[in-house]
Structure formats: structure tokens, C-alpha cells
Design a protein around this motif. Structure first.
Motif, PDB file in Angstrom:
ATOM      1  N   ILE A 152       0.888  -1.267   0.010  1.00  0.00           N
ATOM      2  CA  ILE A 152       0.120  -0.115   0.135  1.00  0.00           C
ATOM      3  C   ILE A 152       0.897   1.211  -0.026  1.00  0.00           C
ATOM      4  O   ILE A 152       0.622   2.365  -0.727  1.00  0.00           O
ATOM      5  CB  ILE A 152      -1.122  -0.032   1.322  1.00  0.00           C
ATOM      6  CG1 ILE A 152      -2.024  -0.944   1.199  1.00  0.00           C
ATOM      7  CG2 ILE A 152      -1.660   1.437   1.454  1.00  0.00           C
ATOM      8  CD1 ILE A 152      -2.945  -1.606   2.221  1.00  0.00           C
ATOM      9  N   PHE A 153       1.956   1.136   0.760  1.00  0.00           N
ATOM     10  CA  PHE A 153       2.975   2.454   0.795  1.00  0.00           C
ATOM     11  C   PHE A 153       3.468   2.583  -0.513  1.00  0.00           C
ATOM     12  O   PHE A 153       3.546   3.767  -1.086  1.00  0.00           O
ATOM     13  CB  PHE A 153       3.955   1.948   1.823  1.00  0.00           C
ATOM     14  CG  PHE A 153       5.158   3.373   1.867  1.00  0.00           C
ATOM     15  CD1 PHE A 153       4.717   4.442   2.692  1.00  0.00           C
ATOM     16  CD2 PHE A 153       6.209   3.113   1.354  1.00  0.00           C
ATOM     17  CE1 PHE A 153       5.373   5.287   2.600  1.00  0.00           C
ATOM     18  CE2 PHE A 153       7.189   4.207   1.325  1.00  0.00           C
ATOM     19  CZ  PHE A 153       6.874   5.247   2.000  1.00  0.00           C
ATOM     20  N   SER A 172      -8.213  -4.402   5.080  1.00  0.00           N
ATOM     21  CA  SER A 172      -7.326  -5.487   4.646  1.00  0.00           C
ATOM     22  C   SER A 172      -6.676  -6.054   5.961  1.00  0.00           C
ATOM     23  O   SER A 172      -6.524  -7.424   6.057  1.00  0.00           O
ATOM     24  CB  SER A 172      -5.880  -4.836   3.856  1.00  0.00           C
ATOM     25  OG  SER A 172      -6.432  -4.716   2.351  1.00  0.00           O
ATOM     26  N   LEU A 173      -6.404  -5.213   6.709  1.00  0.00           N
ATOM     27  CA  LEU A 173      -5.695  -5.680   8.199  1.00  0.00           C
ATOM     28  C   LEU A 173      -6.754  -6.453   9.182  1.00  0.00           C
ATOM     29  O   LEU A 173      -6.589  -7.145   9.521  1.00  0.00           O
ATOM     30  CB  LEU A 173      -5.200  -4.370   8.939  1.00  0.00           C
ATOM     31  CG  LEU A 173      -4.245  -3.852   8.495  1.00  0.00           C
ATOM     32  CD1 LEU A 173      -3.579  -2.470   9.276  1.00  0.00           C
ATOM     33  CD2 LEU A 173      -2.841  -4.658   8.118  1.00  0.00           C
ATOM     34  N   SER A 174      -8.181  -5.715   9.007  1.00  0.00           N
ATOM     35  CA  SER A 174      -9.146  -6.621   9.919  1.00  0.00           C
ATOM     36  C   SER A 174      -9.238  -8.166   9.332  1.00  0.00           C
ATOM     37  O   SER A 174      -9.723  -8.965  10.108  1.00  0.00           O
ATOM     38  CB  SER A 174     -10.421  -5.869   9.777  1.00  0.00           C
ATOM     39  OG  SER A 174     -11.008  -5.863   8.546  1.00  0.00           O
ATOM     40  N   ALA A 175      -9.165  -8.273   7.969  1.00  0.00           N
ATOM     41  CA  ALA A 175      -9.452  -9.731   7.233  1.00  0.00           C
ATOM     42  C   ALA A 175      -8.290 -10.450   7.431  1.00  0.00           C
ATOM     43  O   ALA A 175      -8.430 -11.731   6.794  1.00  0.00           O
ATOM     44  CB  ALA A 175     -10.160  -9.316   6.000  1.00  0.00           C
ATOM     45  N   GLU A 217      -5.486  -6.014  -1.038  1.00  0.00           N
ATOM     46  CA  GLU A 217      -4.202  -5.799  -0.777  1.00  0.00           C
ATOM     47  C   GLU A 217      -3.784  -7.063   0.183  1.00  0.00           C
ATOM     48  O   GLU A 217      -2.527  -8.012   0.008  1.00  0.00           O
ATOM     49  CB  GLU A 217      -3.695  -4.593  -0.145  1.00  0.00           C
ATOM     50  CG  GLU A 217      -3.696  -3.455  -1.094  1.00  0.00           C
ATOM     51  CD  GLU A 217      -5.125  -2.682  -0.978  1.00  0.00           C
ATOM     52  OE1 GLU A 217      -6.003  -3.067  -0.243  1.00  0.00           O
ATOM     53  OE2 GLU A 217      -5.525  -1.990  -1.939  1.00  0.00           O
ATOM     54  N   SER A 218      -4.486  -7.487   1.114  1.00  0.00           N
ATOM     55  CA  SER A 218      -3.993  -8.487   1.929  1.00  0.00           C
ATOM     56  C   SER A 218      -4.372  -9.778   1.152  1.00  0.00           C
ATOM     57  O   SER A 218      -3.935 -10.702   1.580  1.00  0.00           O
ATOM     58  CB  SER A 218      -4.829  -8.686   3.331  1.00  0.00           C
ATOM     59  OG  SER A 218      -6.160  -8.300   3.017  1.00  0.00           O
ATOM     60  N   HIS A 271      -8.754  -3.890  -7.525  1.00  0.00           N
ATOM     61  CA  HIS A 271      -9.776  -4.974  -7.074  1.00  0.00           C
ATOM     62  C   HIS A 271      -9.468  -6.273  -7.555  1.00  0.00           C
ATOM     63  O   HIS A 271      -8.799  -6.353  -8.543  1.00  0.00           O
ATOM     64  CB  HIS A 271     -11.274  -4.231  -7.292  1.00  0.00           C
ATOM     65  CG  HIS A 271     -11.654  -3.140  -6.353  1.00  0.00           C
ATOM     66  ND1 HIS A 271     -11.213  -1.869  -6.821  1.00  0.00           N
ATOM     67  CD2 HIS A 271     -12.188  -3.052  -5.331  1.00  0.00           C
ATOM     68  CE1 HIS A 271     -11.537  -1.126  -5.757  1.00  0.00           C
ATOM     69  NE2 HIS A 271     -12.321  -1.727  -4.954  1.00  0.00           N
ATOM     70  N   PRO A 272      -9.957  -7.253  -6.909  1.00  0.00           N
ATOM     71  CA  PRO A 272      -9.597  -8.422  -7.520  1.00  0.00           C
ATOM     72  C   PRO A 272     -10.105  -8.956  -9.103  1.00  0.00           C
ATOM     73  O   PRO A 272     -11.280  -8.485  -9.238  1.00  0.00           O
ATOM     74  CB  PRO A 272     -10.303  -9.561  -6.727  1.00  0.00           C
ATOM     75  CG  PRO A 272     -10.526  -8.953  -5.149  1.00  0.00           C
ATOM     76  CD  PRO A 272     -10.635  -7.408  -6.017  1.00  0.00           C
TER      77      PRO A 272
END
Ligand SMILES: Cc1ncc(C[n+]2csc(CCOP(=O)(O)OP(=O)(O)O)c2C)c(N)n1
Ligand SMILES: [Mg+2]
Length: 283
Positions: free
Chosen positions: A27-28, A38-41, A77-78, A107-108
Motif C-alpha cells: 500500500i505504501f 485489509s488488516l481486519s481480514a 491488498e491482504s 480490486h480482484p
């Protein structure tokens, strides 16, 4: 108190932290991304790809593979970082994210090995998952279909058409997750559209509902290991924290698509690296 964790849980936690780390770098570098979701999943993706699902990464179209649909496609991203770690494509592809003509779009898409559905327009993934699960029944195949939705996504009416269809056809080979992080793009889900009582709503639609801490690897493993087909589709309400694993991102709505500065990235990576070090130390 017992501080020991079984090896497989430790291994999974380590993978999840490595995915978080890579995801933030991606992402950076791209200067774009959907960071919080992304981080929650990440823990859900990790438990699916490194514990629960059957697949062959060197043969992404293997007919008997379990299917996975990221209905909340913005958390790509994740997802990309998980697929790279699972050897669907080389890690170096991740460095192309956000560049012109990269195979890894924002997006996918089905162009990417391991991705079953173009997603990102919220509200469609469960319907396609229903189709896949129904196809498995009709073809007498034993693969399972997993779908990951957002909680904000629950405001899409098409979700409930899919929900009714899944219970009508007794699709007990369909396992859906709601990433219940409590935040939408602009703020708390309940201020945008009331979703509670979420459990009772899904039960009334004919689903077998489980609730789990979706950022607790041991709980996720336990939930999936104890899953059994009961003649109904399964909904796992996974209580998570948006921005999980980076202190200043947790539960902050603006990190939905926030991009860290140099200093913020360094702080985030130092937090993750500290956990990675603990997880790699001998118990
Ligand atoms: C049909 C549709 N409407 C609006 C959007 C824009 N959008 C992208 S992410 C998002 C918020 C989704 O929130 P949630 O489902 O809770 O995802 P998470 O918190 O896991 O990131 C919205 C409204 C979209 N992608 N698709
Ligand atoms: Mg949400």
C-alpha cells in the motif's frame, strides 16, 4: 497461566503478521489501498489459506479445489499478499501493484491466479458463492465454498436474495464470513444502516450462525475445525478490529483507505516486527 501456544497456531499467527507487513509495504509503494479492512481480514484469510482450504496453487483451476470469494473486494491488498504467500504467484508481482498494466489491479480480477471472481462492487459475492455451492451439489462434488463479506456490505439488498436462496437449497457446503469490524467507509456501520441484531437476522433467514473473534487465530481454527454440515449454510460473524495490528489505525474510520507516511510506515512495521520476533522465539 499457560503462555505456550500449539505450533500450528503460532505458525498461523506468524504468517498473518508477515502478510500484514507485506500488505502495508504494498500500500505504501502504490500510494493507494484499502488499509483498515485489509488488516481486519488478514487472520481470516490466513486461517482459510493455511489451515482450512483445499487447493493446489500450481493448478489454480483444479476442479476439486475449495472456492474462495472476496466479496469485500476492496481488501485486495491482504488478499494478494495471502495468495503470493500461498505460492499462487511470485512475491515480486506485489511490487508492481499500483503501476500501469500490472496484473494486480486495485480490486480482484480473474486474471490473477487463484482469484475466482472479479469483485469490488459490494453485494455480489454471496450470490456467486451460492451458484458455486449449488453447482457442487449438482455435480456431487465435495468442495466447499467460502465467501468473505464486509459488515457495511450488509446494506446491499442482493445479499438477502442470496441468503434466501442458500437456505432454500440447503447449501451446507457454503460457509460465509462477515468481517464485523463495526466500520464502513465513512464511520460506524450502525449510523449508516442498522445491522443488528445480526445473528438473529441470519438465523431467521435459515442459516447456522457462529460468532468468533475474527482476529484470534486459535478461535478461528477451533471454529473451522468444529464445522460440520447441518443441512443449512453457515454464517460466521467474525468480530474484528478495523486496522488490526497497527495501534494508530485501529478503529479509526479514516484508515479505511489511508496510506501511511514514511514515519507512519516505520512505526507500523516496528509494531509488527516486535510481534514477529516474539512468535519466532522458542517458547
Ligand atoms: C456497490 C458498492 N457501493 C459502494 C462501494 C464503495 N465502497 C467501497 S468500500 C465501502 C465500505 C465497505 O465497508 P465494509 O463492507 O464494512 O468493509 P470493511 O470495513 O471490511 O473495509 C464502500 C461503501 C462499493 N465498492 N460497492
Ligand atoms: Mg466494515
Amino acid at each position: 497461566m499457560n503462555h505456550q501456544q500449539p505450533d500450528s497456531i503460532r505458525r498461523l499467527r506468524l504468517k498473518a503478521e508477515e502478510i500484514r507487513r507485506r500488505c502495508l509495504q504494498v500500500i505504501f509503494n502504490a500510494k493507494a489501498g484499502h488499509t483498515g479492512g485489509s488488516l481486519s481480514a488478514t487472520d481470516i484469510l490466513t486461517v482459510l489459506y493455511f489451515h482450512a482450504m483445499r487447493y493446489r496453487s500450481d493448478q489454480p483451476d483444479w476442479p476439486d479445489r475449495d472456492r474462495f470469494i472476496l466479496s469485500k473486494g476492496h481488501s485486495v491488498e491482504s488478499f494478494y499478499c495471502t495468495l503470493a504467500k500461498a505460492n499462487f504467484f511470485p512475491d515480486s508481482w506485489l511490487d508492481t501493484y499500483g503501476t500501469f498494466q500490472s496484473i494486480l489491479a486495485g480490486h480482484p480480477t480473474r486474471k490473477v491466479p487463484g482469484i475466482e471472481l472479479n469483485s469490488g462492487a459490494l453485494g455480489h459475492g454471496l450470490s456467486v458463492g451460492v451458484g458455486m455451492a449449488l453447482a457442487a451439489k449438482m455435480d456431487a462434488k465435495s468442495y466447499r465454498t467460502f465467501v468473505l463479506m464486509g459488515d457495511g456490505e450488509q446494506g446491499e439488498g442482493s445479499v438477502y436474495e442470496a441468503a434466501m436462496t442458500a437456505s432454500h437449497y440447503h447449501l451446507d457446503n457454503l460457509i460465509a464470513f462477515i468481517d464485523r469490524n463495526g466500520l464502513q467507509i465513512s464511520g460506524p456501520t450502525e449510523s449508516v444502516m442498522t445491522l443488528e441484531p445480526m445473528r438473529q437476522r441470519w438465523e431467521s433467514l435459515g442459516w447456522d450462525v457462529k460468532e468468533v473473534d475474527g482476529n484470534d487465530m486459535a478461535a478461528l481454527v477451533d471454529c473451522l475445525d468444529n464445522w460440520q454440515p447441518v443441512g443449512k449454510p453457515t454464517m460466521i460473524i467474525a468480530h474484528t478490529t478495523k486496522g488490526k495490528g497497527v495501534s494508530y489505525m485501529e478503529n479509526v474510520a479514516s484508515w479505511h483507505h489511508g496510506v501511511p507516511t514514511n514515519e507512519q510506515l516505520a512505526l507500523a512495521l516496528s509494531e509488527i516486527d516486535a510481534r514477529i520476533q516474539t512468535l519466532t522465539e522458542k517458547p
